[in-house]
Design a protein around this motif. Sequence first.
Motif: not given
Length: 157
Positions: A69-71, A74-79
């Motif tokens: 998983v590229d964390v 993932v974090v870039l997609r978090v609102d």
Amino acid sequence: MTRIIVFPRLLAGRLARCARGAGAQVADRLIRVMTAAVVDRLDLDALVARVDVNRVADRVDVNRVADRVDVDRVVLRVDVDAVIARVDLVVLTRDVLQAIDLGQMVRDTSGGAAEGTVAALRVRSVRADRVVNHFADRLLHRPGADPQGTEGLGSTP
């Protein structure tokens, strides 16, 4: 006229290789067409419904998946604003203050300052008492009064 010499073994080998190549191409094409026809006729929903998902999940190496998983993605997609909006800041603040015991920290840190302040006030109070006593002694002409008015004014108890 030239004569062509044909070696039957050599000719047979060439024909076999050509036939195998053509046969392999035909076989590959036939397999693709038949597989597509079989898949088209399958009811995939019914097939997937028969799969024991828990059994499949038991076989999954979660750590290996997590390693892939590229964390950062993932974090870039978090609102983040939506996450913060869901946090009860009052409860969080109360829990943090209880965990660090802010009240005790204030008492501990201000205790030393308060003790120093009290000690300084006591010293000034003693000095003020001495000044008032000395003034009263001089005013009332009590014996033993310092005529210069300097006795005990600068000393500490």
